[in-house]
Design a protein around this motif. Structure first.
Motif, mmCIF file in Angstrom:
data_model
loop_
_atom_site.group_PDB
_atom_site.id
_atom_site.type_symbol
_atom_site.label_atom_id
_atom_site.label_comp_id
_atom_site.label_asym_id
_atom_site.label_seq_id
_atom_site.Cartn_x
_atom_site.Cartn_y
_atom_site.Cartn_z
ATOM 1 N N ASN A 1 2.220 -3.808 10.447
ATOM 2 C CA ASN A 1 1.805 -2.450 10.107
ATOM 3 C C ASN A 1 2.003 -1.549 11.335
ATOM 4 O O ASN A 1 2.599 -0.502 11.242
ATOM 5 C CB ASN A 1 0.340 -2.494 9.642
ATOM 6 N N GLU B 1 -5.788 -3.119 -0.671
ATOM 7 C CA GLU B 1 -5.333 -4.399 -0.094
ATOM 8 C C GLU B 1 -6.327 -5.528 -0.374
ATOM 9 O O GLU B 1 -5.931 -6.658 -0.637
ATOM 10 C CB GLU B 1 -5.105 -4.239 1.415
ATOM 11 N N MET C 1 -10.786 0.517 7.840
ATOM 12 C CA MET C 1 -10.532 -0.527 6.851
ATOM 13 C C MET C 1 -11.829 -1.319 6.664
ATOM 14 O O MET C 1 -12.767 -1.197 7.463
ATOM 15 C CB MET C 1 -9.405 -1.445 7.338
ATOM 16 N N TYR D 1 6.484 -1.007 4.786
ATOM 17 C CA TYR D 1 6.140 -2.077 3.826
ATOM 18 C C TYR D 1 7.225 -2.208 2.761
ATOM 19 O O TYR D 1 7.561 -3.312 2.326
ATOM 20 C CB TYR D 1 4.798 -1.800 3.142
ATOM 21 N N ARG E 1 -12.843 7.159 8.648
ATOM 22 C CA ARG E 1 -12.594 6.085 7.662
ATOM 23 C C ARG E 1 -11.978 4.896 8.396
ATOM 24 O O ARG E 1 -11.070 5.051 9.202
ATOM 25 C CB ARG E 1 -11.644 6.581 6.570
ATOM 26 N N SER F 1 -1.769 -5.646 5.321
ATOM 27 C CA SER F 1 -2.276 -5.734 6.698
ATOM 28 C C SER F 1 -3.365 -6.805 6.745
ATOM 29 O O SER F 1 -3.867 -7.239 5.708
ATOM 30 C CB SER F 1 -2.863 -4.391 7.140
ATOM 31 N N GLU G 1 -7.665 6.267 10.967
ATOM 32 C CA GLU G 1 -6.761 5.719 11.989
ATOM 33 C C GLU G 1 -5.765 4.809 11.297
ATOM 34 O O GLU G 1 -6.135 4.031 10.411
ATOM 35 C CB GLU G 1 -7.549 5.025 13.119
ATOM 36 N N ASN G 2 -4.498 4.982 11.679
ATOM 37 C CA ASN G 2 -3.414 4.208 11.074
ATOM 38 C C ASN G 2 -2.178 4.301 11.955
ATOM 39 O O ASN G 2 -2.072 5.218 12.770
ATOM 40 C CB ASN G 2 -3.091 4.746 9.665
ATOM 41 N N ALA H 1 0.777 -1.237 0.000
ATOM 42 C CA ALA H 1 0.000 0.000 0.000
ATOM 43 C C ALA H 1 0.809 1.288 0.000
ATOM 44 O O ALA H 1 0.380 2.296 -0.566
ATOM 45 C CB ALA H 1 -0.916 0.005 1.229
ATOM 46 N N VAL I 1 2.429 4.767 8.616
ATOM 47 C CA VAL I 1 1.498 5.069 7.500
ATOM 48 C C VAL I 1 1.166 6.568 7.488
ATOM 49 O O VAL I 1 1.126 7.200 6.420
ATOM 50 C CB VAL I 1 0.196 4.234 7.626
ATOM 51 N N PHE J 1 -7.949 2.049 1.024
ATOM 52 C CA PHE J 1 -6.911 3.031 1.350
ATOM 53 C C PHE J 1 -6.584 3.994 0.198
ATOM 54 O O PHE J 1 -6.380 5.187 0.453
ATOM 55 C CB PHE J 1 -5.648 2.304 1.827
ATOM 56 N N ARG K 1 -2.441 1.231 15.771
ATOM 57 C CA ARG K 1 -3.160 2.284 15.052
ATOM 58 C C ARG K 1 -3.539 3.439 15.987
ATOM 59 O O ARG K 1 -3.909 3.211 17.144
ATOM 60 C CB ARG K 1 -4.411 1.689 14.372
HETATM 61 O O1 PAF Z 1 -5.502 1.732 6.605
HETATM 62 C C1 PAF Z 1 -5.222 0.799 5.859
HETATM 63 O O2 PAF Z 1 -5.964 0.444 4.944
HETATM 64 C C2 PAF Z 1 -3.917 0.038 6.111
HETATM 65 O O3 PAF Z 1 -3.435 0.313 7.380
HETATM 66 C C3 PAF Z 1 -2.846 0.350 5.070
HETATM 67 C C4 PAF Z 1 -2.469 1.804 5.058
HETATM 68 C C5 PAF Z 1 -3.349 -0.035 3.672
HETATM 69 C C6 PAF Z 1 -1.576 -0.428 5.350
HETATM 70 O O4 PAF Z 1 -1.773 -1.757 5.557
#
Ligand code: PAF
Length: 324
Positions: free
Chosen positions: A144, A71, A170, A39, A168, A89, A207-208, A32, A212, A191, A147
């Motif tokens: 990852n 992803e 995942m 990564y 937002r 992730s 949140e990350n 990503a 990231v 993402f 978060r």
């Molecule tokens: O937020 C997400 O979707 C994930 O943490 C990411 C940034 C794709 C990394 O795995």
């Protein structure tokens, strides 16, 4: 040198060259974030080690920055065999292998040592094996990170500060269920669409992990960062079963060893970003709340644990919590 001898030598050299060329397989790996991110660091070590371990018969072509899609899309492509590898992730992985969702429960892991011991121990290794039954080869866990929440509206210290924000998430139902208990309005989104959504105000926040937030330059579109550490985000290098089936036993071992080295390098980069990234994000203009009231979040999510216990088994959750 006689002409015949010269011809023989040239022919031999050409055959050797042709042999090398024919034997080299280039595998596509996608992830990503940028090549310089956690990564990218993990994937580069994996690729270098895999090439070395197979004496150059396999090598990678890397596709950072979501060039092969989100992803979820990449996991699907690896399952179908249209993409060879992804370093992803576990966020969307539960949509393919539901058992893995247990590691996505908020506040399940105490800290990095707890999370890493769990993923490297029997619980994590069993989960990795489960992927095979769903058409995915999990070579090794990478990472990852924990978060944290960012948003454009206000500083978050307690769960009630988070309440009402459109965040937002995942595409992960365990996260969404957990975040609802904080009063957040979870908005699942791939993402690659996130930066624009934050810029245009379609969502208030996201949140990350710190790596990231840094790599994606979210400081340009988000004012507040709260070190909520509300969930650990494991990652994994997935290989297509179509490639795996063609590997010799020795090459399989070389791939797994390389992925483990990649995972170690990725974790080290997460450590470095955690140590240095917050100062950078402050410099970039973010207001950072370092002392979050974690208890208010843990209290809010506690009732959701009854549902998580029904879904995954109270004994399985307790077994993870008991890992030292
Ligand atoms: O937020 C997400 O979707 C994930 O943490 C990411 C940034 C794709 C990394 O795995």
């Amino acid at each position: 040198m006689t002409t015949t001898f010269k011809t023989t030598l040239i022919t031999a050299a050409l055959c050797a060259l042709a042999g090398t060329a024919a034997a080299q397989t280039v595998l596509k790996i996608g992830y990503a974030t940028s090549k310089e991110s956690h990564y990218g660091v993990g994937s580069t070590v994996f690729c270098d080690e895999m090439e070395k371990g197979t004496q150059g018969r396999y090598k990678c072509q890397q596709f950072p920055a979501s060039a092969l899609g989100g992803e979820r899309e990449q996991i699907e492509a690896v399952q179908l065999g249209t993409q060879d590898l992804t370093n992803t992730s576990t966020g969307p992985l539960g949509n393919f292998v539901p058992e893995t969702r247990i590691v996505d429960i908020p506040f399940l892991f105490r800290d990095y040592a707890h999370a890493r011991h769990t993923m490297d121990g029997p619980i994590g290794q069993d989960l990795l094996k489960k992927l095979q039954g769903k058409g995915l080869i999990g070579l090794a866990w990478t990472e990852n990170g924990f978060r944290h929440m960012t948003n454009s509206k206000r500083a978050i210290m307690t769960a009630s500060d988070a309440s009402g924000l459109k965040l937002r998430t995942m595409e992960n139902k365990v996260h969404m269920e957990g975040y609802k208990t904080f009063g957040l309005l979870p908005t699942p989104m791939p993402f690659p669409e996130l930066f624009t959504a934050l810029q245009q105000g379609t969502v208030d926040g996201q949140e990350n992990p710190i790596p990231v937030i840094l790599a994606s330059k979210f400081s340009q579109v988000q004012k507040h960062l709260s070190l909520t550490g509300h969930v650990y985000s494991p990652a994994v290098i997935l290989l297509s079963p179509a490639v795996w089936a063609k590997l010799s036993e020795a090459d399989k071992k070389a791939f797994v060893d390389a992925a483990q080295k990649g995972g170690a390098a990725q974790r080290k980069k997460v450590n470095d970003d955690e140590a240095n990234g917050i100062a950078q994000l402050k410099k970039d203009g973010m207001q950072v709340i370092e002392k979050v009231d974690g208890e208010s979040f843990r209290k809010a999510v506690a009732p959701a644990y009854a549902n998580f216990a029904k879904e995954f088994g109270a004994d399985k959750i307790a077994a993870i919590q008991a890992v030292k």
